[in-house]
Design an enzyme around this catalytic site. Structure first.
Site, PDB file in Angstrom:
ATOM      1  N   ASN A 197      12.370  -4.639  -6.087  1.00  0.00           N
ATOM      2  CA  ASN A 197      13.253  -3.997  -5.107  1.00  0.00           C
ATOM      3  C   ASN A 197      14.122  -5.050  -4.435  1.00  0.00           C
ATOM      4  O   ASN A 197      13.727  -6.207  -4.369  1.00  0.00           O
ATOM      5  CB  ASN A 197      12.410  -3.310  -4.030  1.00  0.00           C
ATOM      6  CG  ASN A 197      11.648  -2.125  -4.580  1.00  0.00           C
ATOM      7  OD1 ASN A 197      12.176  -1.335  -5.333  1.00  0.00           O
ATOM      8  ND2 ASN A 197      10.382  -2.013  -4.194  1.00  0.00           N
ATOM      9  N   LYS A 206       6.390   5.170   8.939  1.00  0.00           N
ATOM     10  CA  LYS A 206       5.365   5.457   7.933  1.00  0.00           C
ATOM     11  C   LYS A 206       4.495   6.633   8.372  1.00  0.00           C
ATOM     12  O   LYS A 206       4.185   7.514   7.569  1.00  0.00           O
ATOM     13  CB  LYS A 206       4.501   4.212   7.739  1.00  0.00           C
ATOM     14  CG  LYS A 206       3.726   4.240   6.472  1.00  0.00           C
ATOM     15  CD  LYS A 206       3.868   2.938   5.756  1.00  0.00           C
ATOM     16  CE  LYS A 206       3.352   3.056   4.355  1.00  0.00           C
ATOM     17  NZ  LYS A 206       3.517   1.822   3.605  1.00  0.00           N
ATOM     18  N   TYR A 265      12.532   6.593   6.737  1.00  0.00           N
ATOM     19  CA  TYR A 265      11.794   5.417   6.279  1.00  0.00           C
ATOM     20  C   TYR A 265      12.733   4.533   5.450  1.00  0.00           C
ATOM     21  O   TYR A 265      13.903   4.421   5.780  1.00  0.00           O
ATOM     22  CB  TYR A 265      10.522   5.876   5.528  1.00  0.00           C
ATOM     23  CG  TYR A 265       9.520   4.769   5.421  1.00  0.00           C
ATOM     24  CD1 TYR A 265       9.029   4.135   6.563  1.00  0.00           C
ATOM     25  CD2 TYR A 265       9.081   4.322   4.181  1.00  0.00           C
ATOM     26  CE1 TYR A 265       8.141   3.083   6.477  1.00  0.00           C
ATOM     27  CE2 TYR A 265       8.187   3.272   4.093  1.00  0.00           C
ATOM     28  CZ  TYR A 265       7.721   2.652   5.248  1.00  0.00           C
ATOM     29  OH  TYR A 265       6.847   1.610   5.144  1.00  0.00           O
ATOM     30  N   ASP A 284      -1.685  -0.604   2.466  1.00  0.00           N
ATOM     31  CA  ASP A 284      -0.827   0.128   1.524  1.00  0.00           C
ATOM     32  C   ASP A 284       0.016  -0.811   0.667  1.00  0.00           C
ATOM     33  O   ASP A 284       0.250  -0.530  -0.513  1.00  0.00           O
ATOM     34  CB  ASP A 284       0.075   1.101   2.280  1.00  0.00           C
ATOM     35  CG  ASP A 284       0.891   1.943   1.320  1.00  0.00           C
ATOM     36  OD1 ASP A 284       0.273   2.617   0.481  1.00  0.00           O
ATOM     37  OD2 ASP A 284       2.124   1.879   1.370  1.00  0.00           O
ATOM     38  N   ASP A 285       0.452  -1.928   1.249  1.00  0.00           N
ATOM     39  CA  ASP A 285       1.287  -2.866   0.468  1.00  0.00           C
ATOM     40  C   ASP A 285       0.518  -3.375  -0.744  1.00  0.00           C
ATOM     41  O   ASP A 285       1.093  -3.591  -1.804  1.00  0.00           O
ATOM     42  CB  ASP A 285       1.696  -4.078   1.319  1.00  0.00           C
ATOM     43  CG  ASP A 285       2.403  -3.660   2.591  1.00  0.00           C
ATOM     44  OD1 ASP A 285       3.270  -2.795   2.504  1.00  0.00           O
ATOM     45  OD2 ASP A 285       2.054  -4.181   3.669  1.00  0.00           O
ATOM     46  N   GLU A 343      -0.147  -2.888   7.745  1.00  0.00           N
ATOM     47  CA  GLU A 343       1.189  -2.702   7.187  1.00  0.00           C
ATOM     48  C   GLU A 343       2.083  -3.920   7.432  1.00  0.00           C
ATOM     49  O   GLU A 343       2.248  -4.368   8.566  1.00  0.00           O
ATOM     50  CB  GLU A 343       1.822  -1.467   7.860  1.00  0.00           C
ATOM     51  CG  GLU A 343       3.205  -1.137   7.399  1.00  0.00           C
ATOM     52  CD  GLU A 343       3.250  -0.557   5.990  1.00  0.00           C
ATOM     53  OE1 GLU A 343       2.229  -0.022   5.526  1.00  0.00           O
ATOM     54  OE2 GLU A 343       4.306  -0.672   5.358  1.00  0.00           O
ATOM     55  N   ASP A 344       2.645  -4.441   6.356  1.00  0.00           N
ATOM     56  CA  ASP A 344       3.649  -5.495   6.448  1.00  0.00           C
ATOM     57  C   ASP A 344       3.202  -6.732   7.230  1.00  0.00           C
ATOM     58  O   ASP A 344       3.957  -7.298   8.033  1.00  0.00           O
ATOM     59  CB  ASP A 344       4.969  -4.944   7.008  1.00  0.00           C
ATOM     60  CG  ASP A 344       5.718  -4.133   5.943  1.00  0.00           C
ATOM     61  OD1 ASP A 344       5.205  -4.037   4.803  1.00  0.00           O
ATOM     62  OD2 ASP A 344       6.794  -3.610   6.238  1.00  0.00           O
ATOM     63  N   ARG A 396       6.119  -9.609   8.049  1.00  0.00           N
ATOM     64  CA  ARG A 396       6.759  -9.511   6.721  1.00  0.00           C
ATOM     65  C   ARG A 396       7.273  -8.083   6.533  1.00  0.00           C
ATOM     66  O   ARG A 396       6.761  -7.309   5.729  1.00  0.00           O
ATOM     67  CB  ARG A 396       5.734  -9.878   5.636  1.00  0.00           C
ATOM     68  CG  ARG A 396       6.343 -10.359   4.341  1.00  0.00           C
ATOM     69  CD  ARG A 396       5.828  -9.545   3.157  1.00  0.00           C
ATOM     70  NE  ARG A 396       6.134  -8.126   3.308  1.00  0.00           N
ATOM     71  CZ  ARG A 396       5.591  -7.153   2.588  1.00  0.00           C
ATOM     72  NH1 ARG A 396       4.682  -7.412   1.695  1.00  0.00           N
ATOM     73  NH2 ARG A 396       5.914  -5.875   2.763  1.00  0.00           N
TER      74      ARG A 396
HETATM   75  P1  NAI Z   1       6.096 -12.655  -5.143  1.00  0.00           P
HETATM   76  O1  NAI Z   1       7.148 -13.536  -4.586  1.00  0.00           O
HETATM   77  O2  NAI Z   1       4.692 -12.760  -4.650  1.00  0.00           O
HETATM   78  O3  NAI Z   1       6.055 -12.836  -6.727  1.00  0.00           O
HETATM   79  C1  NAI Z   1       7.172 -13.039  -7.548  1.00  0.00           C
HETATM   80  C2  NAI Z   1       6.702 -13.554  -8.883  1.00  0.00           C
HETATM   81  O4  NAI Z   1       7.780 -13.560  -9.793  1.00  0.00           O
HETATM   82  C3  NAI Z   1       6.143 -14.983  -8.852  1.00  0.00           C
HETATM   83  O5  NAI Z   1       4.967 -15.041  -9.619  1.00  0.00           O
HETATM   84  C4  NAI Z   1       7.238 -15.802  -9.521  1.00  0.00           C
HETATM   85  O6  NAI Z   1       6.729 -16.934 -10.219  1.00  0.00           O
HETATM   86  C5  NAI Z   1       7.797 -14.803 -10.490  1.00  0.00           C
HETATM   87  N1  NAI Z   1       9.143 -15.146 -10.886  1.00  0.00           N
HETATM   88  C6  NAI Z   1      10.200 -15.479 -10.106  1.00  0.00           C
HETATM   89  N2  NAI Z   1      11.260 -15.775 -10.860  1.00  0.00           N
HETATM   90  C7  NAI Z   1      10.891 -15.631 -12.129  1.00  0.00           C
HETATM   91  C8  NAI Z   1      11.551 -15.822 -13.368  1.00  0.00           C
HETATM   92  N3  NAI Z   1      12.822 -16.204 -13.427  1.00  0.00           N
HETATM   93  N4  NAI Z   1      10.859 -15.580 -14.484  1.00  0.00           N
HETATM   94  C9  NAI Z   1       9.574 -15.200 -14.443  1.00  0.00           C
HETATM   95  N5  NAI Z   1       8.904 -15.002 -13.305  1.00  0.00           N
HETATM   96  C10 NAI Z   1       9.553 -15.235 -12.165  1.00  0.00           C
HETATM   97  O7  NAI Z   1       6.640 -11.186  -4.916  1.00  0.00           O
HETATM   98  P2  NAI Z   1       5.801  -9.825  -4.891  1.00  0.00           P
HETATM   99  O8  NAI Z   1       5.326  -9.533  -3.516  1.00  0.00           O
HETATM  100  O9  NAI Z   1       4.801  -9.866  -5.970  1.00  0.00           O
HETATM  101  O10 NAI Z   1       6.938  -8.747  -5.198  1.00  0.00           O
HETATM  102  C11 NAI Z   1       7.672  -8.798  -6.397  1.00  0.00           C
HETATM  103  C12 NAI Z   1       8.688  -7.664  -6.466  1.00  0.00           C
HETATM  104  O11 NAI Z   1       8.025  -6.462  -6.714  1.00  0.00           O
HETATM  105  C13 NAI Z   1       9.513  -7.451  -5.204  1.00  0.00           C
HETATM  106  O12 NAI Z   1      10.864  -7.269  -5.574  1.00  0.00           O
HETATM  107  C14 NAI Z   1       8.976  -6.186  -4.635  1.00  0.00           C
HETATM  108  O13 NAI Z   1       9.973  -5.461  -3.944  1.00  0.00           O
HETATM  109  C15 NAI Z   1       8.549  -5.463  -5.890  1.00  0.00           C
HETATM  110  N6  NAI Z   1       7.536  -4.455  -5.653  1.00  0.00           N
HETATM  111  C16 NAI Z   1       7.811  -3.159  -6.022  1.00  0.00           C
HETATM  112  C17 NAI Z   1       6.897  -2.184  -5.831  1.00  0.00           C
HETATM  113  C18 NAI Z   1       7.195  -0.783  -6.229  1.00  0.00           C
HETATM  114  O14 NAI Z   1       8.134  -0.535  -6.895  1.00  0.00           O
HETATM  115  N7  NAI Z   1       6.420   0.182  -5.855  1.00  0.00           N
HETATM  116  C19 NAI Z   1       5.633  -2.484  -5.229  1.00  0.00           C
HETATM  117  C20 NAI Z   1       5.443  -3.865  -4.892  1.00  0.00           C
HETATM  118  C21 NAI Z   1       6.360  -4.805  -5.114  1.00  0.00           C
END
Ligand code: NAI
Length: 550
Positions: A401, A167, A96, A261-262, A238-239, A149
């Site tokens: 990530n 998955k 994965y 799951d996302d 998924e995705d 995505r």
């Molecule tokens: P998204 O693009 O929907 O949201 C990003 C957010 O960060 C937006 O609200 C944006 O305004 C904000 N942002 C960007 N630059 C910024 C800055 N300089 N200062 C303050 N805020 C800022 O992305 P999404 O889908 O919410 O994912 C975010 C991250 O979380 C990704 O890297 C993803 O890989 C990670 N993630 C990790 C998970 C885990 O560890 N299990 C689970 C889900 C997401």
């Protein structure tokens, strides 16, 4: 063995469910007409596993390792799962993420044996006919994508199929969901990825993505066909692109057994980390205040589940929302802002605008900060020192990530907090030694949640998947962390023993499914024993009568 209903030697050797390769005993070889078709030595399963592991170890490229395992899965299911389950921490990143991402990107150039069902939108009106070609009647679990995505990689068209395949392998390897009840599905509605459309080897429909009514109708036909053909089946989305993911979940979550799951698994794994951290501090969730860096899909999903979990501890919705603040690229989410989307509004505080994250920390005095901003280094020294001044044990979760985007490293969090941070991250970090103590950072990986939840759904024949089930799963995951691991700062169970942890989490969730009246199966007297009995174990059973083509 050539009676009319007997399987031929070729059929047995080419069927990954039946094939045992060099493990067929002499008696089996005689009985099934395999003599002479295999090298003479008979190897036990553990020797076969050792051979595969040596082959994998000899490769220096993860994609090659992925392909070796994928070929094995097409040849001998049992040996594939036995190998992966012998060392999940080693093999999960190959089967994965992250390796599967590269496999999806190169899907059209490395395509080998087919797996699962491809439903192109050109087959509208005939979806049931295509599903009927799948040779298993009692499918219980479908992971489906439209490839738009894929991980952080964007629109990969039909190549997204690698994700449902990978998955589902984890549903089996990490929680024992039997592989024969699992079906990966790719809904090919086209792709907007021009490089794929221009690639002569591209294997999907060569057209741009279908949207709107036609898309919705195709999805509706898919859901109806699955319900009719596989009535006990759970559909895991998924995705999908965010707008489709959210609307599909909203449309179907109260009508069928389904989840995303996302959205939901991700929120649950963050909540599990918080519950794990609270086992260290001995505090209650409803006493915490969280400040998110980022206010996107991940932040609002996690904040929403935290809010519900706080309400379970007796807070009103308003009180819980006061304790979950979000901060994005334009500052703190406050009600006077006019740039907020509908899904962000519930989290806006009645507060003066705040432009700097560290100022928001001073103003709101959070007990935990959760980074889901996709921007590295934003949890800098000032931020972590501010958190450490306010809290004896500050919760610091940089979840973005991959590793290169993590808001801080594990080493930074421990150093700047003087070893007091309760730390977990989205991507893995190696153990950190600070002031003579070694800390083991936990990785918030959904794999602790979705396979166990899947097992509970399978064992109970659940009719619905609710957010409450994810909260129970999160609590159960946190309970699996040993005192010794907590002592090292590890707030998630070790991946090496994921099967055992998942079976216990599945037991908790399965009991909850029965308590809430969502089970179709009758309630067993001993749920833990029942879950164990349902769980797939990769082994070669005694001699099987292959003369009846079952
Ligand atoms: P998204 O693009 O929907 O949201 C990003 C957010 O960060 C937006 O609200 C944006 O305004 C904000 N942002 C960007 N630059 C910024 C800055 N300089 N200062 C303050 N805020 C800022 O992305 P999404 O889908 O919410 O994912 C975010 C991250 O979380 C990704 O890297 C993803 O890989 C990670 N993630 C990790 C998970 C885990 O560890 N299990 C689970 C889900 C997401």
């Amino acid at each position: 063995m050539s009676t009319s209903n007997a399987l031929t030697a070729r059929q047995i050797l080419q069927d990954p469910r039946r094939n045992r390769g060099t493990s067929f005993s002499q008696e089996e070889r005689r009985r099934y007409g395999l003599e002479g078709l295999l090298p003479p030595a008979v190897l036990p399963l553990d020797r076969q596993i050792a051979r595969v592991k040596a082959e994998v170890a000899a490769l220096d490229n993860d994609l090659q390792k992925y392909l070796l395992l994928s070929d094995l899965q097409a040849r001998n299911d049992t040996l594939f799962y036995a190998t992966v389950m012998s060392d999940p921490a080693q093999f999960m990143p190959i089967v994965y993420t992250p390796t599967v991402g590269e496999a999806c990107q190169k899907f059209d150039h490395i395509f080998r044996a087919t797996r699962g069902v491809y439903l192109p939108i050109t087959a509208r009106g005939r979806v049931d006919e295509l599903l009927a070609n799948w040779p298993v009647e009692d499918v219980r679990f479908i992971v489906v994508t439209d490839g738009e995505r894929i991980l952080g990689l964007g629109d990969l068209g039909v190549g997204g199929m690698g994700i449902p395949i990978g998955k589902l392998a984890l549903y089996t390897a990490c929680a024992g969901v039997p592989p024969e009840v699992c079906l990966p599905v790719m809904l090919d509605v086209g792709t907007n990825n021009q490089a794929l459309l221009d690639d002569p080897l591209y294997l999907g429909l060569r057209r741009r993505r279908v949207r709107g009514e036609q898309y919705d109708a195709f999805l509706a036909e898919f859901v109806e066909a699955v319900q009719a053909r596989f009535p006990k089946c759970c559909i895991q989305w998924e995705d999908f692109a965010n707008f489709n993911a959210v609307s599909l979940l909203a449309r179907y979550r109260d009508r069928i057994c389904t989840y995303n799951d996302d959205i939901q698994g991700t929120a649950a794994i963050a909540l599990a980390g918080i519950y794990g951290g609270l086992r260290i501090t001995g505090q209650k969730l409803s006493e915490q205040r969280f400040l998110f860096l980022g206010a996107g899909a991940a932040a609002t999903g996690i904040a929403g589940l935290i809010t519900q979990a706080m309400m379970q501890e007796g807070l009103s919705r308003e009180q819980a929302l006061q304790r979950t603040a979000l901060f994005d690229v334009n500052g703190l989410l406050v009600s006077s802002r006019d740039d907020l989307a509908d899904f962000q509004r519930p989290f806006a505080l009645d507060h003066a605008p705040v432009d700097r994250f560290v100022d928001a920390i001073q103003a709101l005095r959070p007990t935990g900060i959760i980074g889901v901003s996709t921007v590295p280094h934003l949890f800098d020294k000032d931020v972590i020192e501010a958190m450490s001044a306010l809290n004896e044990r500050p919760i610091i979760f940089p979840y973005s990530n991959p590793t290169s985007r993590s808001e801080c490293t594990a080493e930074e969090a421990y150093r700047w907090s003087d070893g007091r941070a309760i730390f977990a991250s989205g991507s893995p970090f190696a153990p950190v030694t600070f002031n003579g103590r070694t800390f083991v950072p936990g990785q918030g990986n959904n794999v602790y949640i979705f396979p166990a939840l899947g097992m509970a759904i399978y064992a109970t024949e659940a009719t619905r998947v609710t957010d409450e089930m994810f909260i129970v799963a999160a609590q159960a995951v946190a309970e699996q962390v040993s005192a010794a691991d907590l002592e090292k700062g590890l707030i998630y169970p070790p991946q090496q023993s994921i099967l055992e942890a998942s079976l216990r989490v599945a037991t908790r969730v399965a009991n909850f499914i029965h308590d809430r009246g969502f089970a179709r199966a009758s309630r067993p007297a001993d749920m833990a024993a029942h879950i164990r009995a349902c769980a797939y174990r990769p082994d070669y059973p005694g001699i099987v009568d292959f003369s009846v083509a079952a």
